[in-house]
Write a protein that holds these residues in place. Structure first.
Motif, short mmCIF file in Angstrom:
data_model
loop_
_atom_site.label_atom_id
_atom_site.label_comp_id
_atom_site.label_asym_id
_atom_site.label_seq_id
_atom_site.Cartn_x
_atom_site.Cartn_y
_atom_site.Cartn_z
N SER A 166 31.32 -14.42 -50.58
CA SER A 166 31.48 -14.69 -52.02
C SER A 166 30.18 -14.65 -52.76
O SER A 166 30.15 -14.61 -53.98
N ALA A 167 29.06 -14.69 -52.04
CA ALA A 167 27.77 -14.70 -52.70
C ALA A 167 27.23 -13.31 -52.95
O ALA A 167 26.21 -13.15 -53.58
N ALA A 168 27.88 -12.30 -52.45
CA ALA A 168 27.34 -10.95 -52.61
C ALA A 168 27.48 -10.49 -54.04
O ALA A 168 28.28 -10.96 -54.82
N GLY A 169 26.71 -9.52 -54.37
CA GLY A 169 26.79 -8.92 -55.69
C GLY A 169 26.14 -9.75 -56.76
O GLY A 169 25.33 -10.60 -56.55
N ALA A 170 26.56 -9.47 -57.96
CA ALA A 170 25.92 -10.08 -59.12
C ALA A 170 26.20 -11.56 -59.21
O ALA A 170 25.45 -12.31 -59.83
N ASP A 171 27.29 -12.02 -58.62
CA ASP A 171 27.62 -13.42 -58.70
C ASP A 171 26.53 -14.29 -58.12
O ASP A 171 26.37 -15.44 -58.49
N SER A 172 25.80 -13.76 -57.15
CA SER A 172 24.78 -14.56 -56.50
C SER A 172 23.62 -14.86 -57.43
O SER A 172 22.84 -15.74 -57.18
N GLN A 173 23.53 -14.14 -58.54
CA GLN A 173 22.45 -14.37 -59.48
C GLN A 173 22.93 -15.09 -60.73
O GLN A 173 22.21 -15.18 -61.72
N ALA A 174 24.12 -15.60 -60.68
CA ALA A 174 24.62 -16.32 -61.85
C ALA A 174 23.89 -17.63 -62.01
O ALA A 174 23.42 -18.23 -61.07
N LEU B 195 9.77 -17.06 -40.19
CA LEU B 195 9.07 -17.57 -41.38
C LEU B 195 10.04 -18.03 -42.46
O LEU B 195 9.64 -18.74 -43.37
N GLY B 196 11.31 -17.65 -42.36
CA GLY B 196 12.29 -18.14 -43.31
C GLY B 196 13.17 -17.05 -43.86
O GLY B 196 13.21 -15.92 -43.36
N LEU B 197 13.86 -17.37 -44.94
CA LEU B 197 14.82 -16.48 -45.59
C LEU B 197 14.39 -16.24 -47.03
O LEU B 197 13.87 -17.14 -47.70
N ILE B 198 14.63 -15.04 -47.50
CA ILE B 198 14.28 -14.71 -48.88
C ILE B 198 15.36 -13.83 -49.47
O ILE B 198 16.00 -13.04 -48.77
N ASN B 199 15.57 -13.98 -50.76
CA ASN B 199 16.57 -13.22 -51.49
C ASN B 199 15.85 -12.15 -52.31
O ASN B 199 15.04 -12.46 -53.18
N VAL B 200 16.15 -10.89 -52.02
CA VAL B 200 15.54 -9.78 -52.74
C VAL B 200 16.66 -8.87 -53.23
O VAL B 200 17.39 -8.29 -52.42
N LYS B 201 16.79 -8.77 -54.53
CA LYS B 201 17.81 -7.88 -55.12
C LYS B 201 19.20 -8.18 -54.57
O LYS B 201 19.93 -7.28 -54.15
N THR B 202 19.54 -9.43 -54.54
CA THR B 202 20.85 -9.96 -54.11
C THR B 202 21.08 -9.83 -52.61
O THR B 202 22.15 -10.21 -52.12
N ASP B 203 20.13 -9.29 -51.86
CA ASP B 203 20.26 -9.23 -50.41
C ASP B 203 19.45 -10.36 -49.79
O ASP B 203 18.38 -10.74 -50.29
N ILE B 204 19.95 -10.88 -48.67
CA ILE B 204 19.26 -11.94 -47.95
C ILE B 204 18.58 -11.33 -46.73
O ILE B 204 19.21 -10.61 -45.96
N PHE B 205 17.31 -11.64 -46.58
CA PHE B 205 16.54 -11.12 -45.45
C PHE B 205 15.94 -12.28 -44.67
O PHE B 205 15.47 -13.25 -45.25
N LEU B 206 15.98 -12.12 -43.36
CA LEU B 206 15.35 -13.08 -42.47
C LEU B 206 14.00 -12.51 -42.06
O LEU B 206 13.91 -11.41 -41.52
N CYS B 207 12.94 -13.27 -42.33
CA CYS B 207 11.59 -12.81 -42.02
C CYS B 207 11.18 -13.36 -40.66
O CYS B 207 11.16 -14.58 -40.45
N VAL B 208 10.87 -12.47 -39.73
CA VAL B 208 10.47 -12.87 -38.38
C VAL B 208 9.10 -12.27 -38.07
O VAL B 208 8.74 -11.20 -38.56
N ILE B 209 8.35 -13.00 -37.26
CA ILE B 209 7.04 -12.53 -36.82
C ILE B 209 7.23 -11.64 -35.60
O ILE B 209 7.77 -12.06 -34.58
N THR B 210 6.80 -10.39 -35.71
CA THR B 210 6.97 -9.45 -34.61
C THR B 210 5.66 -9.08 -33.93
O THR B 210 5.68 -8.43 -32.89
N GLY B 211 4.56 -9.46 -34.52
CA GLY B 211 3.26 -9.18 -33.92
C GLY B 211 2.31 -10.31 -34.18
O GLY B 211 2.20 -10.79 -35.31
N ALA B 212 1.61 -10.77 -33.15
CA ALA B 212 0.67 -11.87 -33.30
C ALA B 212 -0.39 -11.77 -32.21
O ALA B 212 -0.13 -11.27 -31.12
N SER B 213 -1.57 -12.26 -32.54
CA SER B 213 -2.66 -12.28 -31.57
C SER B 213 -3.36 -13.63 -31.64
O SER B 213 -3.54 -14.17 -32.74
#
Length: 1200
Positions: free
Chosen positions: A31-39, A78-96
């Motif tokens: 139900s959160a997809a699309g423009a409704d998520s930015q209401a 690192l967390g979750l972020i909303n970009v252009k109504t899409d939800i992305f999970l940010c993960v660390i894939t490289g570290a030293s």
């Protein structure tokens, strides 16, 4: 161990982050997809998209439909972020690994990240470093405009975020310890890494990780521990971290294990509060946050367990100013944008924060005294510093308490312009050396870290704090980059020498070369973040002299900065704002776990099922001894064991607070002598136990005591209470002489009594009649800065009691106060009491309470008498000694003084009744599992990992009745009248064996229709009564079972209404008994059906009757037996009764157009009303609802 990232595409996309024993599963809400998520939400803010989350053990979750995403190795989330109504999970894939602060405390630098999921798996990845200003000229990359570059190729929506988090190599994290806090603030936290103690000032992924932190806070304790142990959640800082190894031969610290190397670590934490690029982020904001604010910590660890730490800070000039970018270096105009009056509040907020965090502050201002713009900034800086509340000298009984805020002006360019060059910068040491000695440094000394059975936990558990840093140098130039870094290098060296000198040790040239090298790397890293290139003057920082090649490199860097600042910084600023969630159209992701949320809410509601309460008594007393050691021989029973009622006579907890337990001489205020405290401990224990023996009560034992120079706190408890007490901790906080001396400050002890957290604080605040603001500041410093293990503060407790000499005075003249005391007018005195007035104004002790004062002022008496001060100073009498409380489970019983006269104060005591909560953890765990299992079955098993493709969050939320007696609410897939999804079976019965449902009747019961509900087909010979000829060959119509005002019941009739209706209906056998039909009419009425409110489902018709209808039907029903027959004998089907009230009939046309039988019935209705033993004509179509009304019974039934 690395984590795994799994993806499921169908039926709904879900991501699982898998650790050794648990998995964290995310699923985007449909139900959160699309423009409704930015209401916009109710508050006007953008409401973010919602995401289902579930944290479960691997054996309780099905991952067979998942595939490993990218085959990547995941180091953390690192967390979750909303970009252009899409939800992305940010993960660390490289570290030293870049640092090892102490054994078991490692730091990783992030080298690459991924934002998942999304249909972007096959997009090209740009590995170019967008912040490497060194290569911009050769490469021509357009910073901040990645979406339009790459020759028109479509890029990942998070492409710029990936570049800043990964390619910039300026982000760091640790899974071993809290990287956001300096060593001094975390050395006592133990071996565990607590996400609750993170410092939001330096937590750069706070916007993305906050939904997960909130989700974690709602988990049960076992699940929370499992989530922490999985290292799925990661906290990241931005800045610089590096450890360099110091060989044993070059180590300045000598000791055991001389063949093992030491570690020199530099940690720079860049604040995220006012983060940005050089010309986009300047000065201060209204919350007191400044641009380019960095805390830099130098840490030296030796294998013997000795650990040195020294922190200093840098930040933009804390006033409102701006500077426009320009194409000519050093020609950018500086503009001050606010008046002094409008700037002072923000300025004061900034330095109040620094004072609470670090203690004393010394400003080192490196701005030019000749350049017009910098001269203006310096003038305004000095203007506000002089008017700061922290910049005041306070006289305390002949001792001068220095200003908390001091400053040094050092024109860097003027001082280094001579032949000495940058070497002349070292002259700053003579200006700040004394202040540096006052601030000291943090020193931890532990057990032999590399001895037998060496472990990382042994290092941290064995560490004890030897010395604390009590102040900080705040260095600034215009950009807080090049000049600032060089001066901070000198200050770091000065602090290390101050540490080594008392040990008769010194560092070698090799050590200082390594020290300078790491500081030069630090300057380069911070400069790239803020300005786009490495720092200037690093040639001198690294080698101690400026070379020609270094000068050429500085010129090249200056030109590169000009290009980046004018053409690239806007895009970089937008990316930073997106990362921190500051864009106007951004909204955080809303995570929810409906099942666990419901379980936690139910546990809180049903707390009485697994917890009990117990009343305990607490005695609290405070006494300023005025340094009188002879009082230890006095009889303390009048104070410690007063004559109270039986419940308060022998309290479970006795808290005794002393002030000025030793004479506060200049020699005493810098050290703590425990001998005097121990003598008072013995005296108090003896008094308590003598009284206990006298009353045949159990003995008291000393639970814990603490001391800060003259302030001491002792906690005694009954021996029988020890089994209920745990987690006893103590802490102190200095406030005297800007936090450097212990003549003023607080001692606190906390404990868990069963499941109630109790904290007791004794404090000695600033003296002086007019210094109430200083006392307010002392309270804030103690309340904010005093910390227990795991970063617990005073406010993190259920029950808090403050006791001590707070030194608040009565704001009246001495003569008036003494006259009011003589008259016994305590109300007027209290109305002018400074503590009372400050608490009412909300300036100190917010939300604390004090019992009514019924005793005379406790200060200042002539020693040994009841006479107030008659000395030359003639101190105004005041209630200096107080007891304050906070906690809904506290009830104060007594509050008074005791007649002990050997001090110039009178002792005060208070008694409390405290309600203690005791939780049966096993019962709570069983109840939690029971609620969880039940809830899971009620919602048919959906979760973030559910495979059903039609499950949405409304299936998980749960729908409770809006009022008792009503069914629960329903959703599109959950209908209470179908028993939550179970099949229904109709209980409808035909009127007789020859009847059937009328196929001509419309399926919609609300559609007006003349058609009856039932039709019956019978041979003509089966009925020979009057009128039979007219009915031959015609359709045999049964009696209508409902009048024109009631709808026919639908096949989905509610079970609740069916049961209610059946109470007024005869049993099935009685309805079919011919004898019962021949003896009495069976016309039903609605009077037997209780009126029900409509269920909260708009789709379902309500079977309700009006009062007028009930009255009419009742009258007819009761009158029927007394009337003779007046109509032809009806068909046998007319005598069938019903268990439901009749539905309303619809209008079917005028009587003239009705059938002959219908017209006859109408004529009968026009005549005198008569009832018959037979049922009335059910085809009656008059307007007053005459005749019997019948409806089939619909009874939902679960399938057996």
């Amino acid at each position: 161990m690395p984590l795994k990232l799994l993806l499921r595409e169908h039926p709904q996309r879900a991501i699982a982050v898998v650790a050794n024993s648990h998995a964290l599963v995310f699923r985007h809400s449909v139900s959160a997809a699309g423009a409704d998520s930015q209401a916009s939400g109710p508050s006007g803010k953008i409401s973010g998209p919602r995401c289902l989350v579930e944290f479960s053990a691997l054996n309780a979750i099905d991952l067979t439909d998942y595939r490993e995403l990218h085959g990547l190795t995941v180091h953390g989330t690192l967390g979750l972020i909303n970009v252009k109504t899409d939800i992305f999970l940010c993960v660390i894939t490289g570290a030293s690994r870049v640092a090892t602060v102490r054994p078991g405390e490692t730091v990783q630098r992030i080298t690459s990240v991924e934002f998942c999921p999304g249909d972007y798996d096959r997009l090209p990845h740009d590995s170019y470093d967008p912040y490497s200003g060194e290569d911009v000229a050769s490469n021509g990359h357009d910073y901040g405009h990645g979406a339009e570059s790459q020759e028109g190729h479509f890029q990942h929506p998070c492409f710029e975020l990936k570049r800043i988090l990964g390619s910039s190599e300026s982000f760091y994290y640790s899974v071993d310890f809290d990287l956001t806090n300096r060593l001094q603030d975390r050395f006592s936290e133990g071996s565990a890494f607590d996400l609750d103690s993170l410092d939001a000032e330096f937590l750069w992924n706070s916007y993305m990780i906050d939904p997960l932190i909130q989700f974690r806070s709602r988990l049960a304790s076992q699940e929370k521990s499992a989530l922490d142990a999985s290292h799925i959640l990661t906290s990241a800082i931005r800045g610089f971290v590096l450890t360099i190894t110091i060989p044993a031969s070059a180590s300045p610290v000598k000791g055991s294990h001389t063949n093992l190397p030491s570690h020199l670590t530099l940690i720079s934490r860049l604040s995220c509060r006012r983060a940005g690029t050089r010309f986009n982020s300047r000065g201060i904001d209204d919350d007191g946050h400044v641009a380019n604010f960095v805390e830099t910590e130098t840490i030296l660890w030796h294998p013997s367990g000795l650990c040195f730490s020294y922190a200093q800070i840098r930040g933009s000039v804390p006033i409102f100013w701006e500077q426009a970018a320009g194409l000519l270096p050093n020609q950018q105009k500086i503009s001050i944008t606010r008046s002094p009056e409008a700037t002072q509040p923000a300025f004061d907020k900034h330095f109040e924060y620094l004072e609470l965090t670090y203690g004393g502050i010394h400003i080192v201002n490196l701005l030019s005294e000749t350049k017009p713009g910098e001269v203006d900034l310096t003038a305004r800086y000095n203007h506000h510093a002089l008017r700061s509340p922290l910049n005041q000298v306070i006289e305390l009984g002949g001792n001068s308490d220095p200003q908390i805020l001091q400053q040094t002006q050092f024109d860097f360019h003027a001082e280094t312009k001579g032949p000495g060059g940058y070497e002349a910068a070292s002259m700053v040491r003579r200006l700040i050396q004394d202040r540096g000695d006052e601030f000291a440094y943090c020193l931890c000394d532990g057990a032999d870290a590399l001895g037998d059975n060496s472990t990382e936990e042994k290092v941290r558990r064995g560490a004890t704090e030897v010395l604390q840093q009590t102040g900080v140098f705040r260095t600034n130039c215009l950009d807080c980059l090049d000049r600032t870094n060089l001066i901070q290098t000198i200050i770091s060296q000065m602090a290390l020498e101050s540490f080594l000198s008392p040990r008769n040790e010194s560092a070698s040239a090799e050590f200082w070369m390594r020290h300078s090298s790491v500081w030069a790397d630090n300057g380069d890293a911070l400069s790239k973040i803020y300005a786009g290139t490495g720092a200037l003057k690093t040639s001198f920082t690294r080698h101690g002299k400026m070379s020609l090649s270094g000068a050429i490199a500085d010129a090249r860097k200056s030109a590169t900065r000009m290009y980046i600042n004018n053409f690239a910084d806007k895009g970089r600023q937008n990316t930073i704002d997106m990362l921190l969630g500051r864009l106007v159209d951004q909204a955080p992701v809303h995570l929810f776990d409906p099942i666990n949320d419901f379980v936690n809410a139910e546990l809180k509601r049903r707390i009485n099922e697994y917890s009990t309460t117990e009343e305990i008594q607490i005695w609290v007393g405070t006494f300023n001894l005025n340094g009188r050691g002879s009082g230890v021989k006095e009889d303390l029973a009048v104070w410690l064991c007063p004559q109270l009622n039986r419940l308060q006579q022998h309290p479970e907890i006795v808290a005794v607070g002393f002030q000025e337990i030793v004479e506060l001489s200049p020699q005493q205020i810098m050290s703590t002598d425990p001998v005097r405290r121990q003598a008072w401990e013995d005296a108090v224990r003896k008094t308590l136990n003598d009284n206990a023996k006298k009353h045949s009560s159990e003995d008291y034992i000393l639970l814990r005591s603490g001391q800060l120079v003259g302030a001491a706190l002792m906690i005694f408890v009954k021996s029988s209470t020890l089994k209920s007490i745990k987690n006893v901790e103590g802490s102190v906080r200095k406030t005297g002489m800007s936090g450097m001396a212990g003549n003023k400050g607080a001692v606190a002890i906390r404990l868990d009594y069963a499941n109630t957290r109790i904290c007791l604080v004794t404090a000695h605040l600033a003296a002086g009649f007019a210094n109430y603001e200083e006392r307010n500041r002392d309270f804030r410093t103690i309340n904010h800065g005093l910390r227990f293990q795991r970063n617990r503060s005073i406010e993190d407790h259920d029950t808090i009691i403050w006791l001590g000499d707070f030194n608040y005075r009565i704001g009246l003249s001495d003569d008036k106060v003494r006259r009011l005391i003589q008259a016994g007018d305590l109300e007027t005195l209290y109305a002018n009491d400074q503590l009372n007035l400050q608490m009412v104004a909300g300036r100190t002790f917010p939300f604390y309470s004090e019992a009514r004062i019924t005793f005379l002022p406790t200060y200042k008496y002539n020693n040994g008498t009841d006479q107030y001060d008659t000395s030359e100073k003639a101190r105004i009498p005041a209630w200096c000694d107080r007891v304050l409380r906070k906690g809904s489970n506290l009830r104060q019983i007594n509050y008074t003084t005791a007649p002990l006269r050997f001090s110039d104060h009178r002792p005060v005591y208070a008694t409390f009744q405290c309600t203690i909560s005791k939780v049966d953890e096993s019962v709570k765990r069983e109840l939690s599992e029971e609620i969880y299992t039940k809830r899971r079955s009620e919602i048919r098993g959906p979760s973030a990992n559910s495979k059903s493709d039609d499950i949405d969050e409304e299936d998980l939320l749960g729908y409770d009745p809006i009022s008792p007696g009503l069914p629960p609410a329903s959703s599109d897939r959950r209908r209470w009248w179908l028993d939550n999804g179970l099949p229904a079976r109709s209980m409808i019965q035909p009127p007789n064996a020859r009847s059937m449902l009328n196929p001509q009747r419309p399926s919609n019961p609300f559609t007006p229709s003349p058609e009856p509900d039932w039709v019956t087909v019978s041979p003509p010979s089966s009925y020979q009564g009057p009128g039979a000829a007219q009915m031959d060959g015609a359709r045999k119509v049964s009696t209508r079972q409902a009048s024109s005002k009631f709808p026919t019941s639908s096949p989905t009739q509610t079970s609740s209404v069916s049961r209610a209706a059946s109470k007024g209906a005869p049993p099935a056998k009685a309805r079919q008994d011919p004898s019962s039909q021949s003896q009495a009419p069976t016309a039903p009425s609605t009077s037997s059906v209780s009126r029900k409110p409509a269920p909260p489902v708009p789709k379902k018709p309500a079977l309700l009757s009006t009062p007028s209808e009930q009255a009419v039907d009742t009258t007819r029903s009761s009158a029927a037996p007394s009337q003779p027959p007046s109509a032809p004998k009806p068909r046998p089907t007319a005598e069938i009764t019903t268990v439901f009230p009749p539905p309303p009939r619809r209008a079917t046309g005028s009587p003239s157009t009705a059938s002959p039988l219908r017209q006859a019935s109408s004529r009968d209705a026009n005549g005198p009303r008569r009832t018959s033993r037979k049922a009335p004509d059910l085809m009656d179509d008059d307007g007053d609802d005459g005749g019997a009304k019948m409806i089939p019974a619909l009874q939902p039934q679960r399938r057996g």
